[in-house]
Design a protein around this motif. Structure first.
Motif, mmCIF file in Angstrom:
data_model
loop_
_atom_site.group_PDB
_atom_site.id
_atom_site.type_symbol
_atom_site.label_atom_id
_atom_site.label_comp_id
_atom_site.label_asym_id
_atom_site.label_seq_id
_atom_site.Cartn_x
_atom_site.Cartn_y
_atom_site.Cartn_z
ATOM 1 N N GLU A 1 49.461 -22.594 33.695
ATOM 2 C CA GLU A 1 47.815 -21.806 34.020
ATOM 3 C C GLU A 1 47.108 -21.915 32.456
ATOM 4 O O GLU A 1 46.306 -21.113 33.093
ATOM 5 C CB GLU A 1 48.207 -20.398 34.799
ATOM 6 N N GLY A 2 47.608 -21.540 31.521
ATOM 7 C CA GLY A 2 46.818 -21.270 30.190
ATOM 8 C C GLY A 2 46.851 -22.816 29.806
ATOM 9 O O GLY A 2 45.200 -22.430 28.878
ATOM 10 N N ILE A 3 46.284 -24.026 30.587
ATOM 11 C CA ILE A 3 46.175 -25.097 29.661
ATOM 12 C C ILE A 3 44.657 -26.018 30.581
ATOM 13 O O ILE A 3 44.670 -25.572 31.519
ATOM 14 C CB ILE A 3 47.627 -26.361 30.030
ATOM 15 N N SER A 4 44.754 -26.041 30.094
ATOM 16 C CA SER A 4 42.887 -27.130 30.439
ATOM 17 C C SER A 4 42.922 -27.860 31.431
ATOM 18 O O SER A 4 44.594 -29.086 31.164
ATOM 19 C CB SER A 4 41.876 -27.064 29.475
#
Length: 80
Positions: free
Chosen positions: A23-26
């Motif tokens: 979820e933190g990756i674009s």
């Protein structure tokens, strides 16, 4: 390595599942990594002609061989 491991754990993963796991990756960065892994023949991308479109990723033989090769390293890291 984390993406390859996630795909292996799920056997086949949808793009949406990968966005939830990482979820933190674009989305742009995730797509770029997936394209590179596909170019290197580590993963296979399968697009299903449905509404809405469904895309799934699975490991190819080269990806399974990579995971087998790094298993000792993963185990060593887990003990530290």
């Amino acid at each position: 390595m984390a993406i390859i491991n996630a795909i292996d754990s799920g056997n086949r993963l949808r793009y949406k599942d990968l966005t939830l796991i990482f979820e933190g990756i674009s989305p742009t960065a995730l797509s770029s990594v997936l394209q590179e892994l596909e170019r290197e023949k580590i993963i296979k991308k399968e697009i299903f002609n449905e509404i809405p479109p469904r895309t799934e990723y699975s490991l190819l033989q080269r990806g399974r061989e990579f995971l087998k090769a790094i298993t000792p390293l993963k185990k060593w890291v887990e003990t530290k």
